[in-house]
Design a protein around this motif. Structure first.
Motif: not given
Length: 332
Positions: A240-266
């Motif tokens: 998701r980060g690569g699609n957002l930075l490289i290809y400029g895909d603004i539809r990337m789900s920020g909720i799922m990215m936040g879920k992944n960060v929380i899941a990594i910590v937990v």
């Protein structure tokens, strides 16, 4: 494989078959609707022939999976999930290719394509988790009578459902509306990576349920968290980060990215906590071995003080026999 016992849970079998065939029928509707004109008849015949073959296999596999509902075994449920995702994702791939051809065809008149594409994403995000929860059937496990044990496994399955939604969200970026689109090799790699995760990871979770007995063993439930941490929470975050930075895909789900960060910590905290308790496990394992073979230890302790009397008795019994044998020899 050994055929299961004949008693099956018929409501569970019927519900599983209805959910699977409904989702496949909706995907067939997408395929037929995307092929107008004379091609529609050929596509309709092809999908009906495939569905008939799948129904024949589903007739047996669903019954075998229904016989495992009240036990810890989930072998046939894993087979059924594998077949279901295998057929479903093949149809999703053809639907995705049809959407891609529509995007490349500038002259094609398409009325509001975003609605049908987001409806496809909604269909997959609803059908896959429901089928997985139905196959796991935690509420039907007879050996999990305590409420706490059942809730512990249910909480683990909740993470599996979140991971399924995460994978579907990554895969849905391929057919939902985009600007210039992704390169062909990136699209193929992303689709088949999600395909492999959908096939394998839920089967790993079902196998962990199969290994549980009356007492839930923590180290037998750590394989899925480790695999999901590496393959979903970390890698999809980079996707998701690569699609957002490289290809400029603004539809990337920020909720799922936040879920992944929380899941990594937990999950990282749970792994660290598990390793802290791991050095204290050898005494417990020794105690478990002593409980498994208590008679052997008792026999060793009891035979040590009885060794000398037995030896003395054997010596006393052997001496007269030797003297008797010597007297006989002298008489001869």
């Amino acid at each position: 494989m050994v055929p299961p016992r004949p008693s099956t849970n018929k409501p569970h079998v019927c519900l599983t078959a209805v959910l699977i065939m409904t989702s496949l029928a909706l995907m067939d509707a997408y395929l037929v609707e995307q092929n107008p004109g004379p091609r529609r008849i050929g596509v309709c015949i092809a999908v009906l022939a495939g569905d008939v073959c799948f129904v024949i296999a589903l007739r047996y596999v669903a019954v075998w999976a229904g016989s495992e509902v009240h036990t810890a075994r989930r072998g046939y449920a894993m087979i059924l999930w594998f077949f279901y995702i295998f057929i479903l994702e093949i149809k999703v791939y053809f639907v995705y290719q049809n959407y891609k051809s529509q995007d490349m065809d500038v002259d094609a008149e398409v009325t509001d394509p975003g609605v049908s594409r987001r409806a496809l994403t909604l269909l997959l995000s609803v059908c896959m988790p429901i089928v997985f929860i139905t196959l796991s059937a935690i509420d039907h496990l007879e050996y999990l009578r305590p409420y706490k044990k059942r809730e512990e496994i249910r909480s683990r399955l909740f993470w599996v459902v979140l991971d399924l939604l995460d994978i579907v969200d990554v895969q849905a970026n391929l057919w939902e509306l985009q600007g210039e689109g992704l390169p062909l090799w990136v699209e193929g790699l992303m689709f088949f990576y999600c395909y492999i995760l959908l096939l394998v990871l839920p089967c790993v979770s079902l196998s962990e349920i199969s290994m549980q007995g009356v007492n839930i063993i923590p180290h037998k439930m750590m394989l899925y968290p480790i695999l999901s941490l590496a393959t979903i929470n970390i890698i999809t975050l980079f996707i998701r980060g690569g699609n957002l930075l490289i290809y400029g895909d603004i539809r990337m789900s920020g909720i799922m990215m936040g879920k992944n960060v929380i899941a990594i910590v937990v999950k990282s905290c749970s792994l660290v906590e598990y390793r802290k308790h791991q050095p204290a496990s050898p005494p417990a394992e020794r105690g478990a071995e002593m409980q498994k073979n208590p008679l052997g230890d008792v026999q060793i302790c009891n035979t040590q003080p009885m060794v000398l009397p037995r030896v003395v008795i054997e010596d006393l019994t052997t001496i007269p026999e030797e003297e008797g044998s010597d007297d006989r020899c002298e008489q001869t």
